[in-house]
Motif scaffolding. Structure first.
Motif, mmCIF file in Angstrom:
data_model
loop_
_atom_site.group_PDB
_atom_site.id
_atom_site.type_symbol
_atom_site.label_atom_id
_atom_site.label_comp_id
_atom_site.label_asym_id
_atom_site.label_seq_id
_atom_site.Cartn_x
_atom_site.Cartn_y
_atom_site.Cartn_z
ATOM 1 N N ILE A 1 33.928 0.490 38.874
ATOM 2 C CA ILE A 1 34.992 -0.283 39.519
ATOM 3 C C ILE A 1 34.558 -0.813 40.885
ATOM 4 O O ILE A 1 34.356 -2.027 41.042
ATOM 5 C CB ILE A 1 36.306 0.511 39.607
ATOM 6 C CG1 ILE A 1 36.735 0.973 38.207
ATOM 7 C CG2 ILE A 1 37.403 -0.353 40.223
ATOM 8 C CD1 ILE A 1 38.010 1.791 38.169
ATOM 9 N N TYR A 2 34.457 0.057 41.893
ATOM 10 C CA TYR A 2 34.078 -0.439 43.218
ATOM 11 C C TYR A 2 32.687 -1.069 43.168
ATOM 12 O O TYR A 2 32.459 -2.129 43.762
ATOM 13 C CB TYR A 2 34.109 0.686 44.248
ATOM 14 C CG TYR A 2 33.734 0.227 45.647
ATOM 15 C CD1 TYR A 2 34.656 -0.476 46.425
ATOM 16 C CD2 TYR A 2 32.468 0.469 46.172
ATOM 17 C CE1 TYR A 2 34.317 -0.916 47.695
ATOM 18 C CE2 TYR A 2 32.123 0.033 47.442
ATOM 19 C CZ TYR A 2 33.051 -0.657 48.201
ATOM 20 O OH TYR A 2 32.706 -1.106 49.461
ATOM 21 N N ALA B 1 32.863 -4.403 41.612
ATOM 22 C CA ALA B 1 33.403 -5.382 42.554
ATOM 23 C C ALA B 1 32.325 -5.839 43.543
ATOM 24 O O ALA B 1 32.236 -7.022 43.886
ATOM 25 C CB ALA B 1 34.595 -4.787 43.301
ATOM 26 N N LYS B 2 31.500 -4.884 43.995
ATOM 27 C CA LYS B 2 30.401 -5.226 44.898
ATOM 28 C C LYS B 2 29.403 -6.152 44.210
ATOM 29 O O LYS B 2 28.910 -7.105 44.819
ATOM 30 C CB LYS B 2 29.699 -3.952 45.369
ATOM 31 C CG LYS B 2 30.499 -3.104 46.336
ATOM 32 C CD LYS B 2 30.638 -3.778 47.694
ATOM 33 C CE LYS B 2 29.316 -3.827 48.445
ATOM 34 N NZ LYS B 2 29.465 -4.393 49.814
ATOM 35 N N ARG C 1 37.135 -10.443 50.336
ATOM 36 C CA ARG C 1 37.645 -10.886 49.044
ATOM 37 C C ARG C 1 37.059 -10.065 47.886
ATOM 38 O O ARG C 1 37.016 -10.525 46.750
ATOM 39 C CB ARG C 1 37.330 -12.372 48.849
ATOM 40 C CG ARG C 1 37.918 -13.261 49.934
ATOM 41 C CD ARG C 1 37.607 -14.723 49.716
ATOM 42 N NE ARG C 1 38.313 -15.559 50.680
ATOM 43 C CZ ARG C 1 38.414 -16.891 50.599
ATOM 44 N NH1 ARG C 1 37.826 -17.529 49.604
ATOM 45 N NH2 ARG C 1 39.071 -17.562 51.506
ATOM 46 N N TRP D 1 37.928 -7.536 45.987
ATOM 47 C CA TRP D 1 38.698 -7.283 44.766
ATOM 48 C C TRP D 1 39.046 -8.574 44.049
ATOM 49 O O TRP D 1 39.252 -8.571 42.824
ATOM 50 C CB TRP D 1 39.935 -6.467 45.088
ATOM 51 C CG TRP D 1 39.578 -5.131 45.649
ATOM 52 C CD1 TRP D 1 39.761 -4.696 46.932
ATOM 53 C CD2 TRP D 1 38.913 -4.066 44.955
ATOM 54 N NE1 TRP D 1 39.263 -3.437 47.081
ATOM 55 C CE2 TRP D 1 38.736 -3.013 45.884
ATOM 56 C CE3 TRP D 1 38.455 -3.892 43.655
ATOM 57 C CZ2 TRP D 1 38.120 -1.814 45.547
ATOM 58 C CZ3 TRP D 1 37.841 -2.696 43.307
ATOM 59 C CH2 TRP D 1 37.677 -1.680 44.243
ATOM 60 N N SER D 2 39.126 -9.658 44.783
ATOM 61 C CA SER D 2 39.349 -10.956 44.138
ATOM 62 C C SER D 2 38.152 -11.352 43.280
ATOM 63 O O SER D 2 38.312 -11.929 42.198
ATOM 64 C CB SER D 2 39.615 -12.042 45.194
ATOM 65 O OG SER D 2 40.840 -11.827 45.866
ATOM 66 N N LEU E 1 36.200 -9.205 41.783
ATOM 67 C CA LEU E 1 36.301 -8.371 40.590
ATOM 68 C C LEU E 1 37.305 -8.965 39.614
ATOM 69 O O LEU E 1 37.066 -8.981 38.397
ATOM 70 C CB LEU E 1 36.712 -6.952 40.972
ATOM 71 C CG LEU E 1 36.842 -5.965 39.803
ATOM 72 C CD1 LEU E 1 35.504 -5.782 39.092
ATOM 73 C CD2 LEU E 1 37.387 -4.628 40.291
ATOM 74 N N ARG E 2 38.409 -9.470 40.137
ATOM 75 C CA ARG E 2 39.410 -10.080 39.263
ATOM 76 C C ARG E 2 38.830 -11.284 38.537
ATOM 77 O O ARG E 2 39.074 -11.476 37.342
ATOM 78 C CB ARG E 2 40.631 -10.520 40.078
ATOM 79 C CG ARG E 2 41.605 -11.294 39.198
ATOM 80 C CD ARG E 2 42.755 -11.917 39.920
ATOM 81 N NE ARG E 2 43.487 -12.792 39.009
ATOM 82 C CZ ARG E 2 44.667 -13.332 39.288
ATOM 83 N NH1 ARG E 2 45.258 -13.095 40.439
ATOM 84 N NH2 ARG E 2 45.261 -14.124 38.400
#
Length: 281
Positions: free
Chosen positions: A49-50, A53-54, A87, A89-90, A92-93
Motif C-alpha cells: 500500500i504505502y 503509493a511511493k 499527492r 495517495w492521489s 495510488l488512486r
C-alpha cells in the motif's frame, strides 16, 4: 532538442517516431537521475500500500522532471518532489483506477471473444464438419487474440498519461487526472497506439533478455531443487533490473506524449524560456 520542439518559442506537434525519439534522448541525457529514482521506486514495491503509493508517485516524479526538460524549465529532484509528494495517495488512486479499469476491459473482451468464438465454431463446424471445426477454432483463437490486443491497447492509449496531469498541473486530483488523460487522447488513439507499438519494440530486446529468458529455464526445471532456486533468484533479479531500466523510458515517453497531446488538443502556447543552443546529451 531544438529540431523537435522548435526554436520559435512554440512547441510543435510531433510524429510517432519523434515522440519515441524524444523519449529516448531524454532517457539517455538524464540516465543517472532517472535510474536512481526508478531503483528507489522498485524497492518501495515490496512495502504494501504505502510502498505502492511511493512507486506511483516516483513514476509521476520522473514524468514531471522530463516535462520540465521538454519546456526548457528544468527542476531539481527536490523541487519536483515538493509538488509530487503531497499527492502521494492521489497517485495510488490513479494507478488503482487505471489498473482496475484495464482488468475489467480485459475480462469483458475475453468473455465477448469467447462467446463469439463459440458461436463461430458451432455455426461453421456444423456446416463444414470436423475439418471445419479445427480450422474455425484456429481462426477464432487468432481473432480473439487480435481483439484482445487491439481492445486493450485502445483503452490503454486513452489512459496512458493518466498520472502526468497530476504530476504537472495544479489544482487537480487523481480522478480528474484520469479524466484529463481520457479527454486529451480522444482524437489521437490510433497515433498513440502507434507510439506504444514502436516503444514496445524498442524495449522488447531488454525485456526478453532480463524477464523472459530466465523464466523459460524455469519451465524445464523441477521446483524445489537447488538449481531451480538459483534460476528463480536470477529471474527475480533480472525482472527487477529490467523494470528499473525500462520504467524511466516509459515515464519520459508519457511526458513527451502529454505535451504533444496538449499541443494538438489545446494549441498549447507555453512561453518557453530561451532554448539551449545545443541539444541536451
Amino acid at each position: 532538442m531544438s529540431e523537435n520542439f522548435g526554436s520559435s518559442g512554440q512547441i510543435q506537434p510531433l510524429s510517432v517516431g519523434n515522440v519515441v525519439s524524444a523519449a529516448v534522448r531524454l532517457y539517455r541525457s538524464h540516465l543517472k537521475t532517472y535510474l536512481k529514482l526508478a531503483a528507489i521506486a522498485h524497492l518501495w514495491v515490496i512495502v504494501p500500500i504505502y510502498g505502492w503509493a511511493k512507486y506511483a508517485a516516483i513514476s509521476g516524479l520522473i514524468s514531471r522532471l522530463a516535462f520540465g526538460e521538454l519546456i526548457y524549465q528544468p527542476e531539481s529532484v527536490q523541487a519536483a518532489s515538493s509538488h509530487v509528494n503531497p499527492r502521494l495517495w492521489s497517485f495510488l488512486r490513479v494507478g488503482f483506477q487505471v489498473g482496475l479499469s484495464l482488468l475489467v476491459v480485459y475480462l469483458g473482451l475475453a468473455i465477448a471473444g469467447g462467446i463469439l468464438s463459440a458461436l463461430l465454431v458451432a455455426l461453421l463446424g456444423g456446416i463444414l464438419g470436423t475439418a471445419g471445426v479445427i480450422v474455425t477454432t484456429t481462426l477464432t483463437i487468432i481473432l480473439m487474440v487480435i481483439i484482445l490486443l487491439l481492445g486493450l491497447t485502445w483503452f490503454y492509449s486513452r489512459w496512458i498519461v493518466a498520472e502526468v496531469p497530476l504530476a504537472v498541473e495544479e489544482n487537480i486530483n487523481g480522478g480528474e487526472s484520469v479524466a484529463r488523460s481520457w479527454e486529451l487522447t480522444k482524437a489521437s488513439v490510433l497515433r498513440i497506439q502507434g507510439v506504444v507499438l514502436v516503444a514496445f519494440f524498442v524495449t522488447l530486446p531488454l525485456v526478453f533478455v532480463l524477464n523472459y529468458v530466465p523464466s523459460l529455464f524455469l519451465i524445464k526445471l523441477e521446483p524445489g531443487t537447488v538449481i531451480y532456486g538459483i534460476v528463480y533468484f536470477i529471474s527475480v533479479i533480472g525482472s527487477l533490473v529490467g523494470g528499473v531500466l525500462i520504467m524511466p523510458f516509459w515515464q519520459a515517453l508519457k511526458a513527451v506524449l502529454y505535451l504533444d497531446l496538449r499541443t494538438r488538443r489545446e494549441g498549447l502556447g507555453l512561453q518557453l524560456r530561451q532554448p539551449p543552443t545545443q541539444d541536451f546529451r
